[in-house]
Scaffold this motif. Structure first.
Motif, short mmCIF file in Angstrom:
data_model
loop_
_atom_site.label_atom_id
_atom_site.label_comp_id
_atom_site.label_asym_id
_atom_site.label_seq_id
_atom_site.Cartn_x
_atom_site.Cartn_y
_atom_site.Cartn_z
N GLU A 1 23.58 -41.02 -18.97
CA GLU A 1 22.32 -41.53 -19.55
C GLU A 1 21.88 -40.77 -20.78
O GLU A 1 21.04 -41.24 -21.54
N ASP A 13 21.42 -39.07 -24.45
CA ASP A 13 21.64 -39.64 -25.78
C ASP A 13 22.90 -39.01 -26.39
O ASP A 13 22.95 -37.81 -26.64
N GLU A 46 31.50 -46.32 -22.16
CA GLU A 46 30.95 -47.34 -23.05
C GLU A 46 30.00 -46.73 -24.08
O GLU A 46 30.11 -46.98 -25.28
N ARG A 47 29.09 -45.87 -23.58
CA ARG A 47 28.08 -45.31 -24.48
C ARG A 47 28.69 -44.30 -25.45
O ARG A 47 28.32 -44.23 -26.62
N GLU A 87 30.63 -46.12 -28.15
CA GLU A 87 29.65 -46.67 -29.11
C GLU A 87 29.19 -45.60 -30.10
O GLU A 87 29.01 -45.85 -31.28
#
Ligand SMILES: Cc1ncc(COP(=O)(O)O)c(C=O)c1O
Length: 370
Positions: A131, A133, A160-161, A164
């Protein structure tokens, strides 16, 4: 999850080198103790110098690749594998995220070699990893379940994050082996593993590997091995190959027993808490069921204090006080003695290959006497 079938992979592993039915071929791979190979004329062929390639490494890497579903580069220890990734993929000014509650030597490596060389290293608990940043990070390193706290991170969400955000993702899969969890299937770029643990499984070898489906990243890792000289031994490679042949049997026995023992420990008056991803009340049990094929062979047990924990580790028949995990013998390690941020009475129990009921009887006998 993908359509990966651990049973089929274990069967394929046993036959990974079987296509050659030449009469008289030894079934196992040869041990090739070569520092050099005959090399007339212009350098050509797969074997030229011992620091670059070796047929016994190749056999073991091929076997591991059968389980990983990806090419493998092997190393002389788990830390050599981790160092290869962190040193070959990260340079001064880049940002790395590490778990604050994973294996402590990874953080030590960052403290002693990354930070002094200008790499920005930040830490975050495993449970928060997916979660946090991730903007501006170049590499995100995760360990799930973490050692020794057995916390989990959602690998698909993290991959995924991070992707990205443009970061390379690395997962330390030591506690699970590819039969228990395949982070690459969740989109993670590279896995690292200490095969000193369950993969070899006989407490007689240090070894490690990196696997990944991105050829460019894996080539950088391999180049690090060639240039730094952090190469595995031929005999150690052969031992790991032999150990691998029984990984499925050993891993399933250990995970089965760990699950039974963790369940029976719950509520015992001598124990404050039990930690195992297979327990329904583990805070991330649902995630464990989603991303792991088994729940692992480690059980965290919190006793009242260090003295009680030491008594358990030292006086339980069929349990050996030692550090490390994943071997045939059941091992108890009070982790605060190494400086891990866990309660003084927290024991990491590595459940071994002893038949479950005699092992439980021995553990229960000590618990009742505490
Ligand atoms: C999760 C994890 N990663 C890496 C390592 C390092 O492995 P090795 O001791 O083979 O260098 C360990 C060792 O305990 C570990 O537990």
């Amino acid at each position: 999850m993908t359509d990966f079938d651990p049973d089929r992979a274990a069967a394929d592993l046993l036959h990974h080198a079987d296509r050659d039915h030449a009469s008289g071929r030894p079934l196992g791979p040869p041990i090739v103790p070569a520092s050099l190979y005959v090399l007339p004329g212009e350098p050509a062929g797969p074997y030229q110098y011992g620091r670059w390639t070796n047929p016994t490494w190749d056999a073991t890497e091929h076997a591991l690749a059968t389980l990983e579903g990806a090419p493998v580069v092997s190393f002389p220890s788990g830390m050599a594998a981790i160092a290869s990734v962190l040193c070959s993929l990260v340079r001064s000014g880049q940002r790395v995220l590490l778990p604050s509650d994973g294996y402590y030597t990874t953080r030590l490596l960052a403290d002693q070699y990354l930070r002094p060389n200008g790499v920005i290293v930040e830490e975050c608990p495993t449970v928060a990893m997916a979660e946090v940043d991730l903007t501006g990070f170049d590499l995100v390193f995760v360990e799930t379940p973490s050692n020794p706290t057995l916390q989990l991170c959602d690998l698909s969400a993290l991959a995924e994050r991070a992707t990205e955000a443009g970061a390379v993702t690395v997962a330390d899969n030591t506690t699970m082996t590819p039969l228990g969890q395949r982070p690459l299937d969740h989109g993670i770029d590279l896995i690292v593993s200490s095969d000193t643990k369950a993969v070899n499984g006989h407490s007689d070898v240090l070894f490690g590997h990196v696997a990944g489906r991105n050829p460019e990243l894996l080539e950088r890792v391999k180049q690090w091995r060639t240039v730094s000289g952090a190469i595995p031994g031929h005999f150690e490679s052969w031992l790991v190959h032999r150990g691998l042949e029984t990984l499925e049997l050993r891993f399933n026995r250990m995970c089965d027993s760990a699950e039974v023992i963790a369940g029976r420990l719950v509520g015992h008056r001598a124990i404050r808490s039990v930690n195992h991803p297979g327990l329904a009340f583990h805070p991330q049990h649902a995630l464990a069921r989603r991303q792991m094929y088994r729940h692992g062979l480690l059980v965290g047990i919190e006793f009242a204090d260090a003295a009680v924990a030491n008594t358990f580790a030292e006086q339980t028949r069929l349990v050996t006080p030692a550090t490390s995990f994943g071997g045939t013998h059941t091992i108890a390690d009070r982790r605060a003695r190494w400086g891990d941020q866990v309660p003084e009475g927290y024991v990491r129990l590595s459940v071994g290959c002893e038949p479950t009921e005699p092992l439980w009887a021995a553990i229960n006998q000590t618990l009742d006497a505490l």
